[in-house]
Design an enzyme around this catalytic site. Structure first.
Site, PDB file in Angstrom:
ATOM      1  CG  MET A   1      32.511 -29.829  92.403  1.00 22.53           C
ATOM      2  SD  MET A   1      31.927 -28.141  92.701  1.00 22.53           S
ATOM      3  CE  MET A   1      30.167 -28.333  92.901  1.00 22.53           C
ATOM      4  N   PRO A   2      34.428 -33.447  92.253  1.00 24.12           N
ATOM      5  CG  PRO A   2      34.295 -35.448  90.956  1.00 24.12           C
ATOM      6  CD  PRO A   2      33.453 -34.464  91.900  1.00 24.12           C
ATOM      7  CG  HIS A   3      37.938 -29.413  91.697  1.00 24.59           C
ATOM      8  ND1 HIS A   3      37.109 -29.867  92.777  1.00 24.59           N
ATOM      9  CD2 HIS A   3      38.826 -28.527  91.982  1.00 24.59           C
ATOM     10  CE1 HIS A   3      37.843 -29.205  93.843  1.00 24.59           C
ATOM     11  NE2 HIS A   3      38.708 -28.493  93.329  1.00 24.59           N
ATOM     12  CB  ALA A   4      42.334 -31.475  88.198  1.00 21.68           C
TER      13      ALA A   4
ATOM     14  CG  ASN B   1      42.123 -32.131  93.723  1.00 22.09           C
ATOM     15  OD1 ASN B   1      42.801 -32.205  94.932  1.00 22.09           O
ATOM     16  ND2 ASN B   1      41.049 -31.547  93.491  1.00 22.09           N
TER      17      ASN B   1
END
Length: 675
Positions: A591-594, A575
Site C-alpha cells: 500500500m504505497p502512499h505519501a 516513501n
C-alpha cells in the site's frame, strides 16, 4: 554528571544566582533535558538533608536562601537516605543481587550495603516475593547462599525498572560508568534524530538505564543467545547499522540480540514528537485510532474529539509504545493516575470502555496506568476547547406545584450553579414559550419532553442525585460564545454592509479573545469505499518490471482521476524507498502512499493487480501481487473507506479472486460482493 552537580549546587544554592537551564546546558555541553535531570537528583539530596529544593520556573532555576553547607556534606546524606527509605533500600538490594551473578551470599550483600543482618534478612523475604512477580526465582542452597534463576530478558527488565526508580543510583558509580552514560546519551540522541522521534524525558532516562544495564550484563558475560532474525523494525535496522559504534562505547562485542533488545526498548518508549515514518503496524494503528476516538465520543459526547488533529496524532504516537509495552508485559507508571481518577472520572470511564475495542483489535491488554495516559490525551482536547470564551448556559424551569415551590427551586439552582434562569413555567406555558425560544436545557419537577432539548427531572428541593445530574449536564454542555451567533444577533438589529463584515468579525474576535477557527466544526465526513472506488481506479494484470513501476502505476490512476498531482507519484516512490518493507502490509499486498501535503488533491484508492509478482523487499510478505495506491487530504477522512477495503483484503478467498480477475469490472464486482 559528577562535576555538574557540585557546580549547580554552588551557583544556585550557595551563591543564589538566577541562571537559566539553557545557560547550564551550554556551559556543560549537555542537553537541557540532562540539566533538568541533574536538578532532580540534586533536589533528592536536598530533600533528604531537610533543605528547600531548587525551583525551576520557565527555564530559570531559583533558590530561596543561600546554603552555607558544602556539597560533600550534602552528598554524605545519600547513604542515610538509602538506609532509612525502605523502598530505595530494597531497590539497592535488588540491584546488587542482579548485578552479583547467579549466586550470592548474605555476607556478599552486607559488604556492599551498610545495613544490619536482621534488616537484610527481613528485606530479602519481601524481595523474594517481588522477584517472583517478575518471573525471577531466588533459591537458597545449603552452604552456598542464594541462587538466581531467570531468563536474561526478565533480569534486564527488572534491573532497568529498579535503576530508573533509584534517583541516586549513578551518584556513586565509578567514573567509567558515568563516561559510558554520557556516550550513550549522545548515541541515543543520534538514533532519535535518525528515527525522527523526540522521547519524553522519563523515557529518555529510562533508555539510558537500559543502555547501562545492557553494558553491565554484557560485562558479566550475560548476553542473549545469538540467533537469526530479520531486522523488521526501523529501530532494529538503525541499531544494526550502529552496532560497531555501540561496541566501541561498551568496549566489547555487542551481539545481534543485544542490539535488538535495546531497539525493542526504544519502541516501548513514549514520545512527545513523532514524524510520520511508518512502523510495522502502521495500518492497524491508524484504523483502530479512528475507531477508538469514535467509541469514546459515543460514551462521552464532546464534539471536538472527532475533529481535533492533535488528539489523533497524540493517540497514534502513544499507541505504538503502549502496544509494545503490552506485548512485552512491561508498563509505564503514570504519576497522574490519581489526578485522572479524581478530575476526569467520567472521561476515564469512557476511555476505559473505548480502549476495549483497541485491545480486541490488537490482541493486547492495557492496564489502568496506560488507560489513564489515553485519558489525559482526551482531557487535553477539552482543555484546549475550554479556553474559548464561555457564556452562561440558559435554563428554564418547568413546575406545576405553584410559585413558592418554583421560586425555591430557582433560588437553589442560581446559588449552586452558574446558570441563567430564563423563567419558570407551567407545562402548558412552557410549550408555548419553547415554540419561539431555545434554552440549553430544561429543569422540570414533572415528566416533560421537548424536541431535542435535554430535560432533567428533579425533585423541588434538589436531592444529591439531582445535583450530580445537573453537574454532569453542565460538564457536557458546550454553551460557548460563537462568532456566527454573535453576528446573527447584530444583523437582527443593524444594517451592515457586506464589505464591513470581515473587519467587524476581526474586531469582535480580538475583543472576545478568540478567532473564527476556534468555533466547533462539524465532524469530519468519511466517505464509504463505494463512494471513492470506481473502475477507472482499477488496473488488472499489469506487467510491472520492478517495484517502482508497480508503485508508479498505482499513482498514475490517482493522478488521471484528478485525486493527486504528478508530484504525488514521486513522493510515493520516495516513501517506499524510505519506509521500505512497511509498505507491504500483508502477504502479497503493498500500500504505497505519501503525505497529504505532497500532492494529494482528494480522497482516493487505486487497485493494481500484477501479471507477475514483484519483490518489494519484505522478508515475509513478498512477493507482491496487489498494489493499493492511497491518497488522502488529512489523517482521518479516508479511514472509513480504508477500513472497508482492509476487511476485504483480510479475506484470503477474496484476495485470491482479485488476483485471478482478468478485468477491472470483475475486480469491482468482487469488491462489491457481487461475485
Amino acid at each position: 554528571m559528577e562535576n555538574r552537580l557540585p557546580k549547580i549546587f554552588e551557583l544556585v544554592c550557595q551563591n543564589k544566582r538566577e541562571l537559566t537551564v539553557r545557560e547550564f546546558a551550554t556551559q556543560f555541553g549537555v542537553s537541557t533535558r540532562t540539566v533538568y535531570s541533574d536538578v532532580k537528583k540534586l533536589n533528592e539530596l536536598l530533600e533528604t538533608g531537610g533543605y528547600p529544593m531548587i525551583q525551576a520556573d520557565k527555564g530559570k532555576l531559583h533558590y530561596a536562601e543561600p546554603l552555607t553547607i558544602e556539597f560533600e556534606s550534602l552528598l554524605a546524606s545519600t547513604s542515610d537516605f538509602v538506609l532509612t527509605n525502605q523502598r530505595i533500600r530494597r531497590l539497592r538490594i535488588v540491584e546488587t543481587i542482579l548485578l552479583a551473578g547467579d549466586q550470592f551470599t548474605v555476607e556478599d550483600l552486607l559488604k556492599v550495603l551498610d545495613i544490619s543482618r536482621n534488616t537484610l534478612i527481613a528485606d530479602l523475604k519481601e524481595i523474594k516475593e517481588m522477584l517472583a512477580i517478575h518471573s525471577i526465582a531466588m533459591e537458597s542452597t545449603p552452604f552456598k547462599g542464594y541462587r538466581v534463576i531467570a531468563k536474561e530478558l526478565n533480569i534486564r527488565n527488572l534491573l532497568i525498572l529498579s535503576v530508573s526508580e533509584d534517583p541516586l543510583f549513578f551518584e556513586n558509580r565509578p567514573f567509567n560508568d558515568l563516561e559510558i552514560i554520557k556516550k550513550c546519551e549522545a548515541f541515543l540522541d543520534d538514533v532519535s534524530g535518525r528515527l525522527s522521534v523526540e522521547l519524553s524525558d522519563v523515557s529518555f532516562h529510562r533508555m539510558l538505564a537500559a543502555f547501562w544495564v545492557t553494558y553491565a550484563r554484557i560485562s558479566m558475560g550475560k548476553v542473549f543467545p545469538e540467533g537469526p532474525k530479520d531486522p523488521l523494525t526501523r529501530e532494529e535496522i538503525t541499531f544494526l547499522q550502529k552496532r560497531k559504534e555501540l561496541a566501541s562505547i561498551f568496549e566489547t562485542e555487542v551481539s545481534l540480540d543485544d542490539c535488538f533488545y535495546l531497539a525493542n526498548k526504544l519502541t516501548e518508549a513514549s514520545v512527545v514528537k513523532y514524524e510520520e515514518l511508518l512502523s510495522e503496524q502502521w495500518l492497524p494503528f491508524h484504523l483502530v485510532t479512528n475507531q477508538f476516538i469514535e467509541a469514546v465520543t459515543k460514551e462521552y459526547p464532546f464534539e471536538a474529539f472527532v475533529t481535533d488533529t492533535k488528539l489523533y496524532e497524540g493517540l497514534l504516537n502513544h499507541l505504538r509504545p503502549a502496544y509494545k509495552r503490552a506485548l512485552s508485559e512491561e508498563w509505564a507508571e503514570n504519576p497522574l493516575l490519581d489526578y485522572v481518577r479524581e478530575n476526569f472520572s467520567q472521561l476515564n470511564d469512557a476511555v476505559s470502555k473505548g480502549v476495549m475495542l483497541v485491545e480486541d483489535k490488537l490482541k493486547v491488554h492495557f492496564n489502568e496506568h496506560e488507560v489513564s495516559y489515553f485519558t489525559l490525551l482526551f482531557a487535553s482536547v477539552i482543555e484546549r476547547n475550554e479556553k474559548q470564551v464561555r457564556r452562561t448556559p440558559n435554563v428554564i424551569i418547568v413546575c406545576n406545584a405553584g410559585i413558592s415551590t418554583s421560586e425555591i427551586l430557582k433560588s437553589r439552582l442560581e446559588a449552586m450553579f452558574h446558570v441563567n434562569i430564563l423563567g419558570t413555567f407551567s407545562l402548558r406555558n412552557a410549550a408555548l414559550w419553547l415554540m419561539e425560544h431555545v434554552p440549553d436545557f430544561i429543569v422540570s419537577t414533572v415528566p416533560f419532553k421537548w424536541k431535542d432539548i435535554q430535560v432533567l427531572k428533579v425533585s423541588p428541593f434538589l436531592s444529591d442525585y439531582d445535583i450530580r445530574e445537573i453537574q454532569n449536564q453542565l460538564s457536557f454542555l458546550t454553551a460557548r460564545i460563537h462568532l456566527g451567533d454573535v453576528m446573527g444577533i447584530i444583523r437582527k438589529y443593524a444594517d451592515i454592509k457586506e464589505e464591513q463584515i470581515p473587519a467587524l468579525k476581526k474586531e469582535l474576535s480580538l475583543y472576545l479573545g478568540f478567532s473564527e477557527k476556534t468555533e466547533p466544526r462539524k465532524g469530519i465526513y468519511q466517505p464509504m469505499l463505494k463512494e471513492i472506488l470506481t473502475t477507472d481506479l482499477i488496473q488488472a494484470k499489469f506487467s510491472a518490471g520492478s517495484r517502482d513501476e508497480a508503485v508508479r502505476e498505482s499513482g498514475r490512476l490517482l493522478v488521471e482521476k484528478g485525486l493527486a498531482d504528478e508530484a504525488y507519484i514521486e513522493a510515493m516512490l520516495k516513501n517506499v524507498e524510505v519506509n521500505g518493507t512497511y509498505i507491504v502490509i500483508a502477504p502479497g499486498i503493498a500500500m504505497p502512499h505519501a503525505r497529504p501535503e505532497e500532492g494529494a488533491l482528494g480522497i482516493g484508492l487505486s487497485i493494481v493487480t500484477l501479471k507477475e509478482p514483484v519483490v518489494f523487499g519484505h522478508p515475509k510478505n513478498d512477493p507482491v501481487k496487489i498494489v493499493v495506491g492511497l491518497c488522502a487530504i488529512d489523517h482521518q477522512s479516508h479511514l472509513k473507506a480504508l477500513t472497508e477495503l482492509a476487511d476485504i483484503l483480510m479475506d484470503e478467498k477474496k484476495v485470491e479472486e482479485i488476483i485471478n480477475a482478468d478485468s477491472q469490472q470483475e475486480i469491482m464486482k468482487i469488491i462489491k460482493g457481487e461475485s
